[in-house]
Motif scaffolding. Structure first.
Motif, PDB file in Angstrom:
ATOM      1  N   SER A  96       0.824  -1.220   0.000  1.00  0.00           N
ATOM      2  CA  SER A  96       0.000   0.000   0.000  1.00  0.00           C
ATOM      3  C   SER A  96       0.849   1.257   0.000  1.00  0.00           C
ATOM      4  N   LEU A  97       1.876   1.270   0.833  1.00  0.00           N
ATOM      5  CA  LEU A  97       2.735   2.462   0.898  1.00  0.00           C
ATOM      6  C   LEU A  97       3.485   2.673  -0.408  1.00  0.00           C
ATOM      7  N   SER A  98       3.845   1.579  -1.085  1.00  0.00           N
ATOM      8  CA  SER A  98       4.525   1.740  -2.375  1.00  0.00           C
ATOM      9  C   SER A  98       3.561   2.296  -3.420  1.00  0.00           C
ATOM     10  N   PHE A  99       2.296   1.854  -3.411  1.00  0.00           N
ATOM     11  CA  PHE A  99       1.299   2.393  -4.344  1.00  0.00           C
ATOM     12  C   PHE A  99       1.020   3.872  -4.084  1.00  0.00           C
ATOM     13  N   LEU A 100       1.119   4.266  -2.813  1.00  0.00           N
ATOM     14  CA  LEU A 100       0.888   5.672  -2.455  1.00  0.00           C
ATOM     15  C   LEU A 100       2.114   6.550  -2.727  1.00  0.00           C
ATOM     16  N   GLY A 101       3.205   5.926  -3.176  1.00  0.00           N
ATOM     17  CA  GLY A 101       4.429   6.676  -3.451  1.00  0.00           C
ATOM     18  C   GLY A 101       5.219   7.016  -2.200  1.00  0.00           C
ATOM     19  N   LEU A 102       4.919   6.324  -1.100  1.00  0.00           N
ATOM     20  CA  LEU A 102       5.597   6.589   0.169  1.00  0.00           C
ATOM     21  C   LEU A 102       6.697   5.580   0.471  1.00  0.00           C
ATOM     22  N   PHE A 103       6.902   4.642  -0.448  1.00  0.00           N
ATOM     23  CA  PHE A 103       7.909   3.607  -0.247  1.00  0.00           C
ATOM     24  C   PHE A 103       8.427   3.187  -1.614  1.00  0.00           C
ATOM     25  N   PRO A 104       9.743   3.032  -1.768  1.00  0.00           N
ATOM     26  CA  PRO A 104      10.298   2.698  -3.089  1.00  0.00           C
ATOM     27  C   PRO A 104       9.916   1.289  -3.555  1.00  0.00           C
ATOM     28  N   TYR A 105       9.458   1.207  -4.795  1.00  0.00           N
ATOM     29  CA  TYR A 105       9.055  -0.075  -5.382  1.00  0.00           C
ATOM     30  C   TYR A 105      10.180  -1.103  -5.339  1.00  0.00           C
ATOM     31  N   LYS A 106      11.419  -0.655  -5.532  1.00  0.00           N
ATOM     32  CA  LYS A 106      12.530  -1.603  -5.627  1.00  0.00           C
ATOM     33  C   LYS A 106      12.805  -2.349  -4.319  1.00  0.00           C
ATOM     34  N   GLU A 107      12.274  -1.858  -3.183  1.00  0.00           N
ATOM     35  CA  GLU A 107      12.497  -2.526  -1.901  1.00  0.00           C
ATOM     36  C   GLU A 107      11.325  -3.406  -1.471  1.00  0.00           C
ATOM     37  N   VAL A 108      10.217  -3.369  -2.204  1.00  0.00           N
ATOM     38  CA  VAL A 108       9.005  -4.104  -1.813  1.00  0.00           C
ATOM     39  C   VAL A 108       9.274  -5.596  -1.656  1.00  0.00           C
ATOM     40  N   GLY A 109       9.878  -6.220  -2.651  1.00  0.00           N
ATOM     41  CA  GLY A 109      10.145  -7.658  -2.590  1.00  0.00           C
ATOM     42  C   GLY A 109      11.037  -8.043  -1.422  1.00  0.00           C
ATOM     43  N   PHE A 110      12.039  -7.216  -1.140  1.00  0.00           N
ATOM     44  CA  PHE A 110      12.952  -7.502  -0.030  1.00  0.00           C
ATOM     45  C   PHE A 110      12.215  -7.427   1.310  1.00  0.00           C
ATOM     46  N   TYR A 111      11.361  -6.436   1.459  1.00  0.00           N
ATOM     47  CA  TYR A 111      10.584  -6.299   2.684  1.00  0.00           C
ATOM     48  C   TYR A 111       9.643  -7.491   2.870  1.00  0.00           C
ATOM     49  N   ILE A 112       8.937  -7.855   1.801  1.00  0.00           N
ATOM     50  CA  ILE A 112       7.997  -8.974   1.901  1.00  0.00           C
ATOM     51  C   ILE A 112       8.740 -10.265   2.245  1.00  0.00           C
ATOM     52  N   LEU A 113       9.883 -10.486   1.641  1.00  0.00           N
ATOM     53  CA  LEU A 113      10.696 -11.657   1.965  1.00  0.00           C
ATOM     54  C   LEU A 113      11.073 -11.663   3.450  1.00  0.00           C
ATOM     55  N   SER A 114      11.509 -10.528   3.960  1.00  0.00           N
ATOM     56  CA  SER A 114      11.874 -10.416   5.381  1.00  0.00           C
ATOM     57  C   SER A 114      10.681 -10.677   6.284  1.00  0.00           C
ATOM     58  N   GLN A 115       9.528 -10.127   5.915  1.00  0.00           N
ATOM     59  CA  GLN A 115       8.319 -10.304   6.718  1.00  0.00           C
ATOM     60  C   GLN A 115       7.872 -11.764   6.725  1.00  0.00           C
ATOM     61  N   LEU A 116       7.922 -12.409   5.568  1.00  0.00           N
ATOM     62  CA  LEU A 116       7.538 -13.822   5.499  1.00  0.00           C
ATOM     63  C   LEU A 116       8.494 -14.692   6.311  1.00  0.00           C
ATOM     64  N   LEU A 117       9.780 -14.417   6.188  1.00  0.00           N
ATOM     65  CA  LEU A 117      10.771 -15.192   6.936  1.00  0.00           C
ATOM     66  C   LEU A 117      10.597 -14.980   8.442  1.00  0.00           C
ATOM     67  N   GLY A 118      10.372 -13.739   8.864  1.00  0.00           N
ATOM     68  CA  GLY A 118      10.135 -13.452  10.286  1.00  0.00           C
ATOM     69  C   GLY A 118       8.908 -14.178  10.803  1.00  0.00           C
ATOM     70  N   SER A 119       7.848 -14.213   9.997  1.00  0.00           N
ATOM     71  CA  SER A 119       6.606 -14.907  10.387  1.00  0.00           C
ATOM     72  C   SER A 119       6.830 -16.404  10.518  1.00  0.00           C
ATOM     73  N   ILE A 120       7.522 -16.967   9.542  1.00  0.00           N
ATOM     74  CA  ILE A 120       7.777 -18.414   9.553  1.00  0.00           C
ATOM     75  C   ILE A 120       8.646 -18.802  10.745  1.00  0.00           C
ATOM     76  N   LEU A 121       9.677 -18.013  11.008  1.00  0.00           N
ATOM     77  CA  LEU A 121      10.546 -18.305  12.151  1.00  0.00           C
ATOM     78  C   LEU A 121       9.792 -18.201  13.473  1.00  0.00           C
ATOM     79  N   ALA A 122       8.936 -17.189  13.608  1.00  0.00           N
ATOM     80  CA  ALA A 122       8.155 -17.028  14.841  1.00  0.00           C
ATOM     81  C   ALA A 122       7.173 -18.182  15.001  1.00  0.00           C
ATOM     82  N   SER A 123       6.513 -18.565  13.914  1.00  0.00           N
ATOM     83  CA  SER A 123       5.567 -19.689  13.969  1.00  0.00           C
ATOM     84  C   SER A 123       6.289 -20.983  14.334  1.00  0.00           C
TER      85      SER A 123
END
Length: 194
Positions: A96-123
């Protein structure tokens, strides 16, 4: 140089500077990814952990306690790593923040990867330390129709993104209070959405 530090300290004492001053204003992508991974890990560990403890140990935390846990952990992590990664912790926020122009598109995939990995490790950590078996279910089941559940998700997601955009990303906002606003919105959304 000493005058610069003294003026920053003076401004900080008066509350005129952000909560943190980095000696290196350029934060590397790897640092942001690590902050997102750790922040997401803590959010999922505490939030989902409270749900699991409540279910496994017979309602010891209670539903309001679960709601408060989610709000507090999000707030704590925003104040802990927000100055590094902006504390998204959720792919929906990042996208959402990337669509609003508040976050760079080029970092979206890296953030999502980090978030998924953090979720999996916590679970995985929760599954390791709790008495979880194949019959365990800690999710929420819709009490209404699929359409009603979808509508609730749309509304609470809109409210969350509205608060995040206004309280944390608008230049006119008092950003030092953004963590409280977002954390309390999470708590209220969990009360409404389950």
């Amino acid at each position: 140089m000493a005058d610069g530090i003294e003026s920053q300290l003076s401004a900080m004492e008066k509350g005129n500077l952000p909560m943190s001053i980095s000696t290196n204003p350029k934060i590397h992508l790897a640092q942001k990814m690590l902050a997102e991974l750790i922040g997401t890990y803590c959010v999922i560990f505490a939030g989902c952990g409270s749900v699991a403890v409540n279910k496994i140990y017979g309602g010891t935390i209670t539903f309001p306690g679960v709601c408060v846990t989610w709000g507090l952990i999000v707030m704590a992590m925003i104040y802990t790593v927000g100055h590094i990664s902006s504390a998204h912790f959720n792919p929906a926020v990042t996208i959402s923040l990337s669509f609003l122009g508040l976050f760079p598109y080029k970092e979206v995939g890296f953030y999502i990867l980090s978030q998924l990995l953090g979720s999996i490790l916590a679970s995985g950590t929760l599954a390791l330390i709790m008495n979880v078996n194949s019959d365990s279910f800690f999710g929420t089941a819709p009490v209404g129709s699929t359409l009603q559940s979808f509508a609730v998700e749309i509304v609470i997601t809109f409210i969350l993104m509205f608060v995040i955009s206004g309280a944390s990303n608008d230049d006119r906002a008092v950003k030092k209070h953004g963590g409280i606003a977002v954390g309390m919105t999470i708590m209220l959304n969990v009360f409404v959405g389950g």
